[in-house]
Design a protein around this motif. Structure first.
Motif, PDB file in Angstrom:
ATOM      1  N   TYR A   5       0.849  -1.193   0.000  1.00  0.00           N
ATOM      2  CA  TYR A   5       0.000   0.000   0.000  1.00  0.00           C
ATOM      3  C   TYR A   5       0.883   1.241   0.000  1.00  0.00           C
ATOM      4  O   TYR A   5       1.829   1.352   0.787  1.00  0.00           O
ATOM      5  CB  TYR A   5      -0.911   0.027   1.225  1.00  0.00           C
ATOM      6  CG  TYR A   5      -1.707   1.315   1.339  1.00  0.00           C
ATOM      7  CD1 TYR A   5      -2.728   1.601   0.440  1.00  0.00           C
ATOM      8  CD2 TYR A   5      -1.427   2.252   2.327  1.00  0.00           C
ATOM      9  CE1 TYR A   5      -3.453   2.779   0.515  1.00  0.00           C
ATOM     10  CE2 TYR A   5      -2.144   3.431   2.420  1.00  0.00           C
ATOM     11  CZ  TYR A   5      -3.155   3.695   1.514  1.00  0.00           C
ATOM     12  OH  TYR A   5      -3.862   4.866   1.594  1.00  0.00           O
ATOM     13  N   ALA A   6       0.574   2.164  -0.897  1.00  0.00           N
ATOM     14  CA  ALA A   6       1.322   3.414  -1.011  1.00  0.00           C
ATOM     15  C   ALA A   6       0.341   4.575  -0.989  1.00  0.00           C
ATOM     16  O   ALA A   6      -0.784   4.462  -1.484  1.00  0.00           O
ATOM     17  CB  ALA A   6       2.138   3.437  -2.302  1.00  0.00           C
ATOM     18  N   ARG A   7       0.793   5.706  -0.423  1.00  0.00           N
ATOM     19  CA  ARG A   7      -0.080   6.877  -0.367  1.00  0.00           C
ATOM     20  C   ARG A   7       0.744   8.155  -0.426  1.00  0.00           C
ATOM     21  O   ARG A   7       1.811   8.245   0.170  1.00  0.00           O
ATOM     22  CB  ARG A   7      -0.906   6.892   0.925  1.00  0.00           C
ATOM     23  CG  ARG A   7      -1.828   8.106   1.045  1.00  0.00           C
ATOM     24  CD  ARG A   7      -2.554   8.131   2.388  1.00  0.00           C
ATOM     25  NE  ARG A   7      -1.635   8.229   3.519  1.00  0.00           N
ATOM     26  CZ  ARG A   7      -1.047   9.368   3.899  1.00  0.00           C
ATOM     27  NH1 ARG A   7      -1.251  10.492   3.236  1.00  0.00           N
ATOM     28  NH2 ARG A   7      -0.230   9.371   4.937  1.00  0.00           N
ATOM     29  N   LEU A  17       4.156   8.795  -6.411  1.00  0.00           N
ATOM     30  CA  LEU A  17       4.179   7.507  -5.719  1.00  0.00           C
ATOM     31  C   LEU A  17       5.383   6.658  -6.123  1.00  0.00           C
ATOM     32  O   LEU A  17       5.573   5.573  -5.582  1.00  0.00           O
ATOM     33  CB  LEU A  17       2.895   6.734  -6.027  1.00  0.00           C
ATOM     34  CG  LEU A  17       1.612   7.267  -5.383  1.00  0.00           C
ATOM     35  CD1 LEU A  17       0.391   6.743  -6.125  1.00  0.00           C
ATOM     36  CD2 LEU A  17       1.546   6.870  -3.914  1.00  0.00           C
ATOM     37  N   GLN A  36      -3.023   1.937  -3.925  1.00  0.00           N
ATOM     38  CA  GLN A  36      -2.531   3.286  -3.681  1.00  0.00           C
ATOM     39  C   GLN A  36      -3.663   4.292  -3.526  1.00  0.00           C
ATOM     40  O   GLN A  36      -4.782   4.077  -3.973  1.00  0.00           O
ATOM     41  CB  GLN A  36      -1.618   3.726  -4.821  1.00  0.00           C
ATOM     42  CG  GLN A  36      -2.273   3.721  -6.187  1.00  0.00           C
ATOM     43  CD  GLN A  36      -1.259   3.869  -7.319  1.00  0.00           C
ATOM     44  OE1 GLN A  36      -0.298   3.102  -7.414  1.00  0.00           O
ATOM     45  NE2 GLN A  36      -1.476   4.864  -8.167  1.00  0.00           N
TER      46      GLN A  36
END
Length: 203
Positions: A5-7, A17, A36
């Protein structure tokens, strides 16, 4: 299976990102298992995180770049990771202050336990102040108590709906006439009852 998970906080192009995605990919997360969001961490409506938490299954591991990518605050972070732990899902943090956290290992669990203890301490202080305030109010003849936003039937309906991976949370919230934050106070992304729901059902 490893999911990532990326934010980033801004969707105006001033942040990207790429750094997080590169790190997650290097850690063994396949592109098709990356989720994301481009939203502030304080927002409740993070569809990427919501989809990621729903996709995780027992034995999986969630990889994040830094702790602040996942939690809104310490309490939210601890509750999220506890939810993962209850489902036998690990959490691996790649960098930052939480880089030693890997709940798939004994040492990682110990480190996260310190975070959990701090969150519990903070919660105890809040409860202590609340009880003191209620006692003072009762002494002055005022009585209060929090009302539950959902009925028992609505809680059971929401529990069943959230356990279904095809459920659209936004639609469920509209049907119940509540916010996402209210829904998640009662029900976890996988349909698990949270403490607020248990209290409402016991009332």
């Amino acid at each position: 299976m490893n999911l990532g998970y990326a934010r980033i906080s801004k969707a105006d192009g001033s942040q990207t990102l790429d750094l997080q995605i590169d790190a997650l990919t290097a850690a063994g997360v396949a592109q098709e298992h990356l989720y994301q969001d481009e939203a502030s961490g304080k927002r409740d409506d993070r569809p990427g995180l919501e989809a990621c938490l729903k996709a995780l299954r027992e034995g999986d591991a969630l990889y994040i770049w830094k702790l602040d990518r996942l939690g809104r605050d310490l309490k939210h972070l601890v509750n999220t990771v506890r939810g993962l732990s209850d489902r036998n899902i690990g959490l691996c943090v790649l960098t930052g202050q939480g880089a030693n956290i890997d709940t798939t290992t004994a040492s990682g669990k110990l480190i996260f336990g310190i975070f959990a203890a701090l969150a519990e301490f903070e919660g105890d202080l809040i409860r202590e102040r609340t009880m003191a305030g209620l006692a003072a109010a009762r002494a002055r003849g005022r009585h209060g108590g929090r009302k539950f936003e959902l009925t028992k039937n609505q809680i059971r309906l929401a529990q069943s709906a959230m356990a279904n991976r095809d459920t659209h949370v936004a639609q469920l919230c509209r049907e119940l006439d509540i916010s996402r934050a209210t829904l998640y106070r009662y029900i976890g992304p996988d349909g698990a009852l949270r403490s607020h729901a248990l209290k409402a059902l016991e009332a």
